[in-house]
Motif scaffolding. Structure first.
Motif, PDB file in Angstrom:
ATOM      1  N   MET A   1      91.959  45.715 -40.684  1.00  0.00           N
ATOM      2  CA  MET A   1      91.103  45.235 -39.615  1.00  0.00           C
ATOM      3  C   MET A   1      89.917  44.483 -40.202  1.00  0.00           C
ATOM      4  O   MET A   1      89.430  44.806 -41.266  1.00  0.00           O
ATOM      5  CB  MET A   1      90.591  46.397 -38.771  1.00  0.00           C
ATOM      6  N   GLU A   2      89.482  43.524 -39.466  1.00  0.00           N
ATOM      7  CA  GLU A   2      88.324  42.738 -39.862  1.00  0.00           C
ATOM      8  C   GLU A   2      87.348  42.710 -38.701  1.00  0.00           C
ATOM      9  O   GLU A   2      87.749  42.674 -37.538  1.00  0.00           O
ATOM     10  CB  GLU A   2      88.752  41.319 -40.231  1.00  0.00           C
ATOM     11  N   LYS A   3      86.063  42.725 -39.017  1.00  0.00           N
ATOM     12  CA  LYS A   3      85.024  42.668 -37.991  1.00  0.00           C
ATOM     13  C   LYS A   3      84.163  41.451 -38.267  1.00  0.00           C
ATOM     14  O   LYS A   3      83.720  41.242 -39.390  1.00  0.00           O
ATOM     15  CB  LYS A   3      84.182  43.943 -38.032  1.00  0.00           C
ATOM     16  N   THR A   4      83.942  40.651 -37.224  1.00  0.00           N
ATOM     17  CA  THR A   4      83.145  39.445 -37.395  1.00  0.00           C
ATOM     18  C   THR A   4      82.188  39.271 -36.227  1.00  0.00           C
ATOM     19  O   THR A   4      82.463  39.732 -35.120  1.00  0.00           O
ATOM     20  CB  THR A   4      84.052  38.199 -37.529  1.00  0.00           C
ATOM     21  N   THR A   5      81.065  38.620 -36.493  1.00  0.00           N
ATOM     22  CA  THR A   5      80.084  38.312 -35.462  1.00  0.00           C
ATOM     23  C   THR A   5      80.043  36.799 -35.283  1.00  0.00           C
ATOM     24  O   THR A   5      79.867  36.058 -36.246  1.00  0.00           O
ATOM     25  CB  THR A   5      78.685  38.836 -35.858  1.00  0.00           C
ATOM     26  N   ILE A   6      80.202  36.363 -34.044  1.00  0.00           N
ATOM     27  CA  ILE A   6      80.250  34.941 -33.714  1.00  0.00           C
ATOM     28  C   ILE A   6      79.041  34.603 -32.846  1.00  0.00           C
ATOM     29  O   ILE A   6      78.785  35.271 -31.844  1.00  0.00           O
ATOM     30  CB  ILE A   6      81.544  34.605 -32.950  1.00  0.00           C
ATOM     31  N   GLN A   7      78.288  33.573 -33.233  1.00  0.00           N
ATOM     32  CA  GLN A   7      77.158  33.089 -32.431  1.00  0.00           C
ATOM     33  C   GLN A   7      77.702  32.204 -31.318  1.00  0.00           C
ATOM     34  O   GLN A   7      78.506  31.307 -31.570  1.00  0.00           O
ATOM     35  CB  GLN A   7      76.201  32.267 -33.293  1.00  0.00           C
ATOM     36  N   VAL A   8      77.268  32.481 -30.078  1.00  0.00           N
ATOM     37  CA  VAL A   8      77.770  31.742 -28.920  1.00  0.00           C
ATOM     38  C   VAL A   8      76.599  31.309 -28.043  1.00  0.00           C
ATOM     39  O   VAL A   8      75.706  32.099 -27.753  1.00  0.00           O
ATOM     40  CB  VAL A   8      78.746  32.622 -28.101  1.00  0.00           C
ATOM     41  N   LYS A   9      76.619  30.048 -27.626  1.00  0.00           N
ATOM     42  CA  LYS A   9      75.597  29.526 -26.711  1.00  0.00           C
ATOM     43  C   LYS A   9      76.172  29.405 -25.309  1.00  0.00           C
ATOM     44  O   LYS A   9      77.351  29.142 -25.137  1.00  0.00           O
ATOM     45  CB  LYS A   9      75.128  28.140 -27.164  1.00  0.00           C
ATOM     46  N   GLY A  10      75.305  29.607 -24.311  1.00  0.00           N
ATOM     47  CA  GLY A  10      75.698  29.389 -22.927  1.00  0.00           C
ATOM     48  C   GLY A  10      75.967  30.656 -22.137  1.00  0.00           C
ATOM     49  O   GLY A  10      76.192  30.597 -20.939  1.00  0.00           O
ATOM     50  N   MET A  11      75.950  31.808 -22.784  1.00  0.00           N
ATOM     51  CA  MET A  11      76.167  33.061 -22.063  1.00  0.00           C
ATOM     52  C   MET A  11      74.832  33.539 -21.504  1.00  0.00           C
ATOM     53  O   MET A  11      73.852  33.610 -22.231  1.00  0.00           O
ATOM     54  CB  MET A  11      76.745  34.136 -22.990  1.00  0.00           C
ATOM     55  N   SER A  12      74.819  33.869 -20.187  1.00  0.00           N
ATOM     56  CA  SER A  12      73.534  34.238 -19.589  1.00  0.00           C
ATOM     57  C   SER A  12      73.580  35.376 -18.586  1.00  0.00           C
ATOM     58  O   SER A  12      72.542  35.787 -18.087  1.00  0.00           O
ATOM     59  CB  SER A  12      72.929  33.008 -18.909  1.00  0.00           C
ATOM     60  N   CYS A  13      74.781  35.878 -18.263  1.00  0.00           N
ATOM     61  CA  CYS A  13      74.858  36.908 -17.219  1.00  0.00           C
ATOM     62  C   CYS A  13      76.047  37.839 -17.459  1.00  0.00           C
ATOM     63  O   CYS A  13      76.829  37.637 -18.378  1.00  0.00           O
ATOM     64  CB  CYS A  13      74.979  36.248 -15.853  1.00  0.00           C
ATOM     65  N   ASN A  14      76.174  38.826 -16.577  1.00  0.00           N
ATOM     66  CA  ASN A  14      77.277  39.780 -16.708  1.00  0.00           C
ATOM     67  C   ASN A  14      78.638  39.128 -16.507  1.00  0.00           C
ATOM     68  O   ASN A  14      79.626  39.591 -17.073  1.00  0.00           O
ATOM     69  CB  ASN A  14      77.099  40.937 -15.733  1.00  0.00           C
ATOM     70  N   HIS A  15      78.688  38.064 -15.713  1.00  0.00           N
ATOM     71  CA  HIS A  15      79.955  37.348 -15.564  1.00  0.00           C
ATOM     72  C   HIS A  15      80.383  36.756 -16.905  1.00  0.00           C
ATOM     73  O   HIS A  15      81.569  36.777 -17.249  1.00  0.00           O
ATOM     74  CB  HIS A  15      79.847  36.240 -14.514  1.00  0.00           C
ATOM     75  N   CYS A  16      79.422  36.228 -17.653  1.00  0.00           N
ATOM     76  CA  CYS A  16      79.711  35.661 -18.971  1.00  0.00           C
ATOM     77  C   CYS A  16      80.296  36.744 -19.884  1.00  0.00           C
ATOM     78  O   CYS A  16      81.270  36.506 -20.605  1.00  0.00           O
ATOM     79  CB  CYS A  16      78.443  35.097 -19.611  1.00  0.00           C
ATOM     80  N   VAL A  17      79.684  37.921 -19.856  1.00  0.00           N
ATOM     81  CA  VAL A  17      80.155  39.039 -20.668  1.00  0.00           C
ATOM     82  C   VAL A  17      81.595  39.375 -20.293  1.00  0.00           C
ATOM     83  O   VAL A  17      82.468  39.495 -21.162  1.00  0.00           O
ATOM     84  CB  VAL A  17      79.246  40.279 -20.484  1.00  0.00           C
ATOM     85  N   SER A  18      81.866  39.504 -18.999  1.00  0.00           N
ATOM     86  CA  SER A  18      83.214  39.844 -18.534  1.00  0.00           C
ATOM     87  C   SER A  18      84.235  38.781 -18.914  1.00  0.00           C
ATOM     88  O   SER A  18      85.351  39.102 -19.320  1.00  0.00           O
ATOM     89  CB  SER A  18      83.216  40.017 -17.016  1.00  0.00           C
TER      90      SER A  18
END
Length: 68
Positions: A1-18
């Motif tokens: 298994m590998e774990k990575t963190t990705i920087q993302v622009k444009g997410m602002s609400c719970n809908h984005c999370v879902s």
């Protein structure tokens, strides 16, 4: 298994999370997905032998967000 963190622009609400967690979580090889709105990050734990980081990034972009 590998774990990575990705920087993302444009997410602002719970809908984005879902949207991101739902779509990335359905990819074969993904064990877990966690979105942090405050940091603008997506942490993905996945099986690198069956899924590429590029495929994960493409899935995020298909949801309408920009991978940094």
């Amino acid at each position: 298994m590998e774990k990575t963190t990705i920087q993302v622009k444009g997410m602002s609400c719970n809908h984005c999370v879902s949207a991101v967690e739902g779509s990335v979580g359905k990819l074969d090889g993904v064990r877990s997905v966690e979105v942090n709105l405050a940091n603008g990050t997506v942490v993905v734990d996945y099986e690198a032998s069956s899924l590429s980081l590029d495929a994960i990034k493409e899935e995020i972009e298909e949801q309408g967000y920009d991978v940094v």
